[in-house]
Design a protein around this motif. Structure first.
Motif, mmCIF file in Angstrom:
data_model
loop_
_atom_site.group_PDB
_atom_site.id
_atom_site.type_symbol
_atom_site.label_atom_id
_atom_site.label_comp_id
_atom_site.label_asym_id
_atom_site.label_seq_id
_atom_site.Cartn_x
_atom_site.Cartn_y
_atom_site.Cartn_z
ATOM 1 N N ILE A 113 0.866 -1.199 0.000
ATOM 2 C CA ILE A 113 0.000 0.000 0.000
ATOM 3 C C ILE A 113 0.887 1.229 0.000
ATOM 4 N N HIS A 114 2.052 1.122 0.661
ATOM 5 C CA HIS A 114 3.002 2.231 0.678
ATOM 6 C C HIS A 114 4.059 1.997 -0.386
ATOM 7 N N SER A 115 4.063 2.875 -1.366
ATOM 8 C CA SER A 115 4.797 2.580 -2.593
ATOM 9 C C SER A 115 6.304 2.538 -2.416
ATOM 10 N N THR A 116 6.826 3.249 -1.413
ATOM 11 C CA THR A 116 8.275 3.194 -1.203
ATOM 12 C C THR A 116 8.674 1.924 -0.457
ATOM 13 N N GLU A 117 7.680 1.178 -0.007
ATOM 14 C CA GLU A 117 7.936 -0.098 0.685
ATOM 15 C C GLU A 117 7.716 -1.182 -0.360
ATOM 16 N N THR A 118 8.817 -1.650 -0.948
ATOM 17 C CA THR A 118 8.730 -2.259 -2.287
ATOM 18 C C THR A 118 8.772 -3.780 -2.325
ATOM 19 N N LEU A 134 0.845 -5.446 4.656
ATOM 20 C CA LEU A 134 2.304 -5.542 4.730
ATOM 21 C C LEU A 134 2.968 -4.179 4.525
ATOM 22 N N HIS A 135 3.830 -3.825 5.470
ATOM 23 C CA HIS A 135 4.614 -2.588 5.403
ATOM 24 C C HIS A 135 6.084 -2.915 5.634
ATOM 25 N N GLU A 136 6.948 -1.937 5.363
ATOM 26 C CA GLU A 136 8.388 -2.233 5.385
ATOM 27 C C GLU A 136 9.206 -1.048 5.886
ATOM 28 N N TYR A 187 2.349 -6.107 9.419
ATOM 29 C CA TYR A 187 3.787 -6.298 9.600
ATOM 30 C C TYR A 187 4.520 -5.077 9.090
ATOM 31 N N GLU A 188 5.532 -4.684 9.851
ATOM 32 C CA GLU A 188 6.570 -3.816 9.322
ATOM 33 C C GLU A 188 7.800 -4.701 9.168
ATOM 34 N N THR A 189 8.228 -4.937 7.944
ATOM 35 C CA THR A 189 9.522 -5.584 7.766
ATOM 36 C C THR A 189 10.513 -4.499 7.346
HETATM 37 ZN ZN LIG Z 1 4.046 1.625 5.462
#
Ligand SMILES: [Zn+2]
Length: 1012
Positions: free
Chosen positions: A171-176, A279-281, A355-357
């Motif tokens: 969903i967050h484009s910089t989290e690829t 899913l986030h990173e 998740y934040e990876t």
């Molecule tokens: Zn995020």
């Protein structure tokens, strides 16, 4: 017969054995299934340390028939140098679907820019064959009214059903990283014959949306590819993610303004899924922030918050046993706001997870050095990440897949528990009226703003909430607020209701939040009732209720907004009704989308529209391009109907057009023979420009959504365009400058000019960027020429409207002589809702509003006024007498001469400028602002006792009573400044019209002004 019994016992045994074996299954490959050696070698090559992998993902099983991600990527998932576009991910998922009976791909909608969104279901052939019958069972668990809340019946359904676990990526484009992780995960789930993965496949349907923000994904891949072509240059910032907003796409689960939110919501509720796992990173290495920290959202079921803990800690524990460092839960994410995408599950009886990876913002392998706060050992992180490590996208993919596989396995193993919980949460939602309450929310049938009311109800409908409508008046007990906050209702419902155009507003629509004795109240037929005895009562309750975050809450960091009370922000009346009698009121379920009624009433060629601040009015004005539209500068009455100040008087318009528009837009139009005799001015369809910076486009995106949805045409220009355009007034009447999240000097300077240019342009390498706006170089800002051009624009008659930090910019660069900004020292107004008071109801900006609008505030600037250019003002200490004879109330007396009278010190309210003194007039005449150019305060923050509406407010005395919306005449134009933000996250629809009023009345903002 014997064989039959034998078979029955045997199958029982198998079930029992399976249950035991399942609980002990060893994670890892099936030695009898060959591995894809080339792929496996690459996984190992790209994993930087063996402990950054697990027995679940350190190999890839081979298949003779099913293609691996290599077929599309040309390499393994998570390999350096490759980020696939959404279309490549989809192509692979459809190859999987073709090659495996265990995969099905569904189109779930499109994005703002028309790109497709998909959901991929992976499970055993047996489960996929039974999807429809399973869904019918899940639907009954999701709506226990279908089985009369019968627990035995539910147990049977649970026993026969299998759950749906929905995973959403990037969903967050910089989290690829998640698209490739999810491609490979789908392959593993379809192909891997290990007992562990087979158990998942046989017990759970894994549903995957590999790319949530599709528009942003493709732009991110563009700039990553640009980076590969320009390895030694500064990387391009991802200036646009989605079409409208960037990081805030994960704050839209309240207002549902974005298509991605609606598509995921519809998929989640349509599938009757049990989990939504986003899913986030952005945190090393794997942070299950689902459990987070307090305060927890007050409207979710405690069964759910226990589920967060149960699943989260299993996750941490399993991965710790794999020897993977840096896996933890809790952390400092508060779980208060329901705006996050995952919270769609929390508010719809499912389980929200996140998740934040650890991502590298692209697919490069990098040396990553962490902060002490990131690698220190804490009570919830006993095995923290390494202070420094080489980190690859493959590592990230290993962590994502391992964590998901352990979660899916655990969930599948305990599927009956979680399905039963799903039923219980749904049942407890239906039982809400007689447990915690309330019984219902009522939106009165005589609300002065039926358009905004319908809009709010449509948002609830989109959330899956059932709405009913009273077929007759009904009386219930209503608990009034302890502190009576006057309602934000402009008087004058022309439908003949009790309100009057000039007199005090209609009775408070403010729902009760305090326990006092009940007062009976009768609601008219046509009132809307949101019953709480429905499965999705929690989302309605969460959105319509008030929020209270205690200033002394032990949570020191607030993660996001603290308030979202939708009735207040929509400026419509919402009553929280505890009295269960409300459920017996005569009512029908509304089956279609709710629209306000609209038509032409009466006969004649002059048409009147009451200004009630319904947003549809601005659409009406722009749709009536060729008509002459005037607005009344005073309230008036015609044929028994009362009309507010600002009401439209329309001539030269076709009755057919008006009839159609009235219906479409939900506006009542009154046709009369003769226009009322009242002072008027014309409102023209102003030429609007919305300015963005090349620093950040996040917050202005919410403004674009508002303008686009209401069909207000505008030019979208950048600060660089303003710098180039010497004659802005020739093109525009109004320039809107929404908050940018940057200080004034950064707006002027832009980014530093070191290094290489940063193009944002459509090229063959970057085909998806440069469409919304483009530039050869994102670095230059507004510059001094831009400042001059803006100032000239105002002097020539333009309206420059600025908000929060751009208001700070306007004040700092001298656009608003007479306004200064006080430094806050204690104020914490953290994304909360505060009460306004109208100071000058004759200002066109206030048309349609009454005296107590609620507005969103995020520590807005504290404005002070002065009648002197460069002067300050604000709260003054009470006059103190000087040292001398007598009591504190006495004047001093000089000995040896008669007493003299002390001249009275000038006095003013907090939101006013102090009256000029004779000394100022004589000694500093050059600084005295001419009366006609002094700031005109339209609205101010309410007195401290009335200021707080919802959320967290601490140190409110610092901002109470200060001016909040100010119109500053300057030259032939105006500068309008807001301390509050009238257009925020699609939630503040009740304050949009302050902006529309400024737009429509751009050349008459001085109307009604009385000069001293
Ligand atoms: Zn995020």
């Amino acid at each position: 017969m014997i064989r039959l019994i034998h078979g029955f016992i045997a199958s029982l045994l198998i079930i029992a054995v399976c249950a035991v074996v399942n609980a002990q299954l060893k994670p890892g490959r099936d030695p009898n299934q060959p591995v894809d050696q080339e792929y496996t070698n690459k996984i190992r090559e790209y994993t930087t340390e063996t402990f950054f992998n697990s027995p679940l993902t350190d190999y890839l099983p081979a298949s003779a028939t099913v293609p691996t991600p290599m077929s599309v990527l040309g390499n393994v998932a998570g390999s350096p140098g490759k980020l696939p576009y959404a279309e490549e991910v989809y192509r692979y998922m459809r190859l999987l679907e073709k090659a495996s009976p265990r995969v099905k791909v569904y189109a779930i909608g499109t994005t703002e820019e028309g790109r497709e969104m998909i959901a991929v279901a992976v499970a055993s052939e047996q489960l996929l064959a039974r999807l429809d019958e399973n869904r019918a069972r899940l639907a009954k668990l999701a709506d226990p009214r279908a089985i009369n809340l019968n627990d035995d019946e539910a147990d049977k359904l649970v026993a026969a059903s299998f759950p749906i676990y929905y995973i959403t990526g990037t969903i967050h484009s910089t989290e690829t990283g998640s698209p490739t992780a999810l491609m490979e995960l789908a392959y593993r789930l379809a192909v891997d014959d290990s007992a562990y993965v087979k158990s998942i496949r046989d017990n759970v349907v894994t549903l995957i949306t590999p790319v949530v923000e599709v528009d942003g994904r493709n732009r991110m891949v563009d700039i990553y590819n640009w980076h590969l072509q320009h390895p030694s240059e500064s990387e391009l910032p991802l200036m646009y993610w989605g079409h409208y907003v960037a990081h805030d796409n994960n704050r839209d689960a309240i207002g549902l303004s974005l298509k991605l939110t609606r598509n995921v919501l519809n998929t989640f509720t349509g599938w009757k899924a049990q989990v939504l796992h986003d899913l986030h990173e952005s945190v090393p290495y794997l942070y299950d922030n689902t459990i987070g920290d307090g305060p927890y959202n007050a409207w979710v079921d405690p069964i759910l918050t226990d589920e967060w803990q149960i699943i989260g800690w299993n996750n941490v524990s399993e991965m710790t046993k794999f020897g993977m460092p840096g896996v933890f839960a809790h952390g400092n994410f508060d779980t208060w706001s329901p705006g996050y995408l995952m919270f769609i599950a929390a508010t719809h009886n499912g389980i929200s997870r996140l998740y934040e990876t650890f991502g590298n913002r692209g697919a490069d392998t990098l040396e990553r050095t962490l902060l002490p706060t990131e690698y220190q050992r804490t009570w919830y992180r006993q095995n923290p990440p390494l202070p420094k490590a080489k980190w690859s996208q493959r590592n990230n993919n290993n962590y994502q897949q391992t964590a998901l596989l352990t979660s899916l396995y655990y969930f599948g193993n305990n599927s009956k528990l979680f399905l039963k919980n799903f039923y219980l949460k749904s049942k407890r939602s239906v039982l809400k009226p007689r447990n915690e309450g309330p019984a219902a929310y009522v939106l009165p049938g005589d609300d002065p703003r039926p358009g905004n009311q319908a809009e709010l109800l449509r948002t609830l409908q989109a959330q899956g909430v059932e709405i009913h409508r009273a077929t007759a008046p009904f009386t219930v007990s209503v608990k009034p607020k302890k502190k009576s906050a006057p309602p934000a209702v402009a008087g004058g419902s022309p439908l003949g209701a009790s309100a009057s155009a000039t007199a005090s507003p209609s009775p408070s629509p403010t729902p009760a939040s305090a326990e006092t004795t009940g007062a009976a109240r009768t609601f008219p037929a046509g009132s809307y009732i949101v019953r709480m005895d429905q499965p999705y009562s929690r989302i309605a309750d969460a959105l319509l209720d008030y929020q209270y975050w205690a200033p002394n809450d032990p949570q020191p960091e607030v993660y996001d907004d603290t308030a979202w009370t939708m009735g207040e922000l929509a400026n419509v009346g919402v009553f929280r009704i505890v009295d269960t009698k409300v459920l017996d009121a005569p009512m029908n379920r509304v089956s279609s989308e709710i629209r306000a009624p609209g038509s032409i009433i009466g006969l004649g060629s002059t048409y009147l529209v009451n200004h009630n601040a319904d947003n549809a009015l601005v659409t009406l004005r722009y749709q009536l391009k060729d008509a002459s539209v005037e607005v009344a500068e005073e309230p008036f009455e015609v044929a028994g109907q009362k009309f507010n100040r600002g009401s439209f008087i329309i001539r030269k318009a076709s009755a057919d057009d008006l009839n159609r528009l009235g219906k479409e837009l939900g506006i009542q139009i009154y046709a009369i023979a003769d226009a009322p005799s009242v002072k008027t001015h014309e409102i023209k369809p102003a030429r609007v420009a919305l300015v963005h910076t090349w620093l950040d486009t996040q917050n202005e995106g919410w403004w674009r959504i508002a303008l686009d949805q209401l069909q207000v045409p505008y030019s979208y220009i950048s600060t660089q365009d303003v710098a180039r355009e010497g004659n802005l007034k020739a093109k525009y009447d109004v320039i809107l400058f929404a908050p940018v999240g940057a200080p004034p000097n950064a707006i002027v300077n832009g980014m530093p000019m070191y290094g290489n240019p940063l193009p944002w342009k459509t090229t063959s390498v970057t085909p998806n960027i440069g469409k919304i706006d483009s530039t050869d170089d994102m670095r230059p800002g507004l510059g001094w020429s831009g400042l001059m051009n803006l100032q000239k624009f105002v002097q020539q008659g333009g309206v420059f409207l600025s908000v929060d930090d751009t208001a700070n910019f306007a004040v700092n660069y001298g656009f608003t002589p007479g306004i200064s900004i006080a430094r806050a020292s204690r104020l914490r107004a953290v994304g909360d809702i505060l009460r306004m008071k109208t100071v000058d109801a004759t200002s066109p900006i206030a048309y349609g509003y009454a005296d107590s609008l609620a507005m969103y505030c995020s520590n807005g600037p504290i404005f002070n006024l002065s009648n002197m250019a460069g002067g300050t003002g604000g709260r003054r200490r009470a006059d103190q007498r000087v040292t001398g004879r007598g009591t504190p109330d006495d004047p001093d007396t000089v000995q040896g001469r008669p007493p003299v009278e002390i001249p009275e010190a000038p006095k003013a309210e907090v939101w006013e400028a102090l009256p000029l003194t004779d000394e100022q007039r004589h000694n500093n005449a050059v600084l005295v602002i001419p009366p006609g150019e002094r700031p005109r305060v339209v609205m101010r923050y309410a007195d401290l006792k009335d200021l707080f509406v919802s959320g967290l407010l601490d140190g409110g005395d610092e901002i109470a009573e200060h001016a909040a919306v100010i119109d500053v005449p300057s030259g032939r134009g105006h500068v309008v400044v807001f301390s509050t933000n009238p257009m925020w996250r699609g939630q503040t629809k009740g304050s949009y019209f302050l902006v529309f009023n400024a737009i429509l009345n751009f050349d008459n903002l001085n109307a009604g002004r009385k000069l001293e």
